[in-house]
Design a protein around this motif. Structure first.
Motif, PDB file in Angstrom:
ATOM      1  N   ALA A   4       0.846  -1.183   0.000  1.00 44.60           N
ATOM      2  CA  ALA A   4       0.000   0.000   0.000  1.00 44.60           C
ATOM      3  C   ALA A   4       0.889   1.242   0.000  1.00 44.60           C
ATOM      4  O   ALA A   4       1.965   1.234   0.592  1.00 44.60           O
ATOM      5  CB  ALA A   4      -0.888   0.001   1.241  1.00 44.60           C
ATOM      6  N   PRO A   5       0.456   2.281  -0.682  1.00 44.46           N
ATOM      7  CA  PRO A   5       1.277   3.499  -0.669  1.00 44.46           C
ATOM      8  C   PRO A   5       1.339   4.059   0.749  1.00 44.46           C
ATOM      9  O   PRO A   5       0.381   3.932   1.516  1.00 44.46           O
ATOM     10  CB  PRO A   5       0.510   4.451  -1.596  1.00 44.46           C
ATOM     11  CG  PRO A   5      -0.871   3.911  -1.686  1.00 44.46           C
ATOM     12  CD  PRO A   5      -0.768   2.427  -1.430  1.00 44.46           C
ATOM     13  N   PRO A   6       2.481   4.635   1.121  1.00 45.20           N
ATOM     14  CA  PRO A   6       2.605   5.138   2.496  1.00 45.20           C
ATOM     15  C   PRO A   6       1.611   6.272   2.739  1.00 45.20           C
ATOM     16  O   PRO A   6       1.365   7.084   1.859  1.00 45.20           O
ATOM     17  CB  PRO A   6       4.048   5.638   2.567  1.00 45.20           C
ATOM     18  CG  PRO A   6       4.480   5.836   1.158  1.00 45.20           C
ATOM     19  CD  PRO A   6       3.654   4.899   0.320  1.00 45.20           C
ATOM     20  N   ARG A   7       1.033   6.279   3.931  1.00 38.82           N
ATOM     21  CA  ARG A   7       0.112   7.357   4.294  1.00 38.82           C
ATOM     22  C   ARG A   7       0.923   8.583   4.650  1.00 38.82           C
ATOM     23  O   ARG A   7       2.045   8.477   5.134  1.00 38.82           O
ATOM     24  CB  ARG A   7      -0.741   6.935   5.492  1.00 38.82           C
ATOM     25  CG  ARG A   7      -1.846   5.983   5.119  1.00 38.82           C
ATOM     26  CD  ARG A   7      -2.722   5.669   6.319  1.00 38.82           C
ATOM     27  NE  ARG A   7      -1.985   5.131   7.453  1.00 38.82           N
ATOM     28  CZ  ARG A   7      -1.558   3.877   7.534  1.00 38.82           C
ATOM     29  NH1 ARG A   7      -1.774   3.036   6.550  1.00 38.82           N
ATOM     30  NH2 ARG A   7      -0.910   3.467   8.591  1.00 38.82           N
ATOM     31  N   PRO A   8       0.342   9.749   4.454  1.00 33.89           N
ATOM     32  CA  PRO A   8       1.049  10.958   4.892  1.00 33.89           C
ATOM     33  C   PRO A   8       1.238  10.929   6.402  1.00 33.89           C
ATOM     34  O   PRO A   8       0.511  10.240   7.118  1.00 33.89           O
ATOM     35  CB  PRO A   8       0.113  12.099   4.464  1.00 33.89           C
ATOM     36  CG  PRO A   8      -1.218  11.480   4.234  1.00 33.89           C
ATOM     37  CD  PRO A   8      -0.972  10.030   3.895  1.00 33.89           C
ATOM     38  N   GLU A   9       2.217  11.691   6.873  1.00 29.74           N
ATOM     39  CA  GLU A   9       2.478  11.739   8.315  1.00 29.74           C
ATOM     40  C   GLU A   9       1.263  12.299   9.040  1.00 29.74           C
ATOM     41  O   GLU A   9       0.478  13.051   8.471  1.00 29.74           O
ATOM     42  CB  GLU A   9       3.693  12.627   8.586  1.00 29.74           C
ATOM     43  CG  GLU A   9       4.989  12.027   8.095  1.00 29.74           C
ATOM     44  CD  GLU A   9       6.188  12.914   8.402  1.00 29.74           C
ATOM     45  OE1 GLU A   9       6.026  13.959   9.054  1.00 29.74           O
ATOM     46  OE2 GLU A   9       7.284  12.540   7.975  1.00 29.74           O
ATOM     47  N   LEU A  10       1.148  11.944  10.293  1.00 33.25           N
ATOM     48  CA  LEU A  10       0.076  12.466  11.132  1.00 33.25           C
ATOM     49  C   LEU A  10       0.303  13.970  11.277  1.00 33.25           C
ATOM     50  O   LEU A  10       1.386  14.409  11.665  1.00 33.25           O
ATOM     51  CB  LEU A  10       0.103  11.785  12.501  1.00 33.25           C
ATOM     52  CG  LEU A  10      -1.014  12.123  13.473  1.00 33.25           C
ATOM     53  CD1 LEU A  10      -2.378  11.753  12.878  1.00 33.25           C
ATOM     54  CD2 LEU A  10      -0.813  11.385  14.771  1.00 33.25           C
ATOM     55  N   THR A  11      -0.690  14.750  10.942  1.00 30.68           N
ATOM     56  CA  THR A  11      -0.554  16.210  10.988  1.00 30.68           C
ATOM     57  C   THR A  11      -0.633  16.711  12.425  1.00 30.68           C
ATOM     58  O   THR A  11      -1.082  15.994  13.327  1.00 30.68           O
ATOM     59  CB  THR A  11      -1.676  16.880  10.178  1.00 30.68           C
ATOM     60  OG1 THR A  11      -2.928  16.569  10.807  1.00 30.68           O
ATOM     61  CG2 THR A  11      -1.692  16.411   8.733  1.00 30.68           C
ATOM     62  N   ALA A  12      -0.236  17.955  12.616  1.00 36.03           N
ATOM     63  CA  ALA A  12      -0.331  18.579  13.937  1.00 36.03           C
ATOM     64  C   ALA A  12      -1.795  18.598  14.393  1.00 36.03           C
ATOM     65  O   ALA A  12      -2.097  18.355  15.559  1.00 36.03           O
ATOM     66  CB  ALA A  12       0.240  19.996  13.902  1.00 36.03           C
ATOM     67  N   ARG A  16      -3.220  16.773  17.667  1.00 37.65           N
ATOM     68  CA  ARG A  16      -3.964  17.533  18.670  1.00 37.65           C
ATOM     69  C   ARG A  16      -5.320  16.861  18.944  1.00 37.65           C
ATOM     70  O   ARG A  16      -5.730  16.723  20.094  1.00 37.65           O
ATOM     71  CB  ARG A  16      -4.149  18.986  18.215  1.00 37.65           C
ATOM     72  CG  ARG A  16      -4.736  19.872  19.291  1.00 37.65           C
ATOM     73  CD  ARG A  16      -4.630  21.369  19.016  1.00 37.65           C
ATOM     74  NE  ARG A  16      -4.942  21.738  17.661  1.00 37.65           N
ATOM     75  CZ  ARG A  16      -4.074  22.268  16.793  1.00 37.65           C
ATOM     76  NH1 ARG A  16      -2.819  22.486  17.160  1.00 37.65           N
ATOM     77  NH2 ARG A  16      -4.438  22.575  15.577  1.00 37.65           N
ATOM     78  N   LEU A  17      -5.977  16.419  17.881  1.00 34.98           N
ATOM     79  CA  LEU A  17      -7.269  15.751  18.038  1.00 34.98           C
ATOM     80  C   LEU A  17      -7.112  14.479  18.877  1.00 34.98           C
ATOM     81  O   LEU A  17      -7.875  14.246  19.815  1.00 34.98           O
ATOM     82  CB  LEU A  17      -7.860  15.413  16.669  1.00 34.98           C
ATOM     83  CG  LEU A  17      -9.206  14.711  16.738  1.00 34.98           C
ATOM     84  CD1 LEU A  17     -10.228  15.499  15.938  1.00 34.98           C
ATOM     85  CD2 LEU A  17      -9.097  13.312  16.198  1.00 34.98           C
TER      86      LEU A  17
END
Length: 108
Positions: A4-12, A16-17
């Protein structure tokens, strides 16, 4: 063999959520994990791992606090962990950068 293509990094915002949810509920159930995974564009297992890591870090911090209190109560006669690290054991700037990068990705 392409996975599977790598997921983007967890955003700020995602971190926070998750952090805010963690303050409400340290151990979300499967349904809660599924919702959190959906809104953060993660797998439920990634979110579960994030919560487990937070809980581990919190308990590690609490154990360190208790050890410090015990050392203080013992008149400061603590072992080597209470002494400042000698320079050779300080983190290098590269290690500090690597830790900051991990934190930025939500791994700390």
């Amino acid at each position: 063999g392409g996975g599977a293509p790598p997921r983007p990094e967890l955003t700020a915002v995602g971190r926070r959520l998750l952090r805010q949810y963690y303050e409400l509920c340290k151990r979300p159930d499967e349904g809660q994990l599924a919702v959190l995974a959906r809104v953060t564009d993660r797998e439920a297992s990634d979110v579960a791992n994030w919560f487990a890591a937070c809980e581990r870090a919190e308990s590690d911090k609490e154990r360190a606090r208790q050890r410090a209190e015990q050392a203080k109560a013992a008149g400061g006669a603590a072992g080597p962990s209470a002494a400042p690290r000698p320079p050779q054991q300080q983190l290098s700037p590269q290690q500090e950068k690597a830790i900051d990068a991990l934190r930025a990705r939500g791994n700390a």
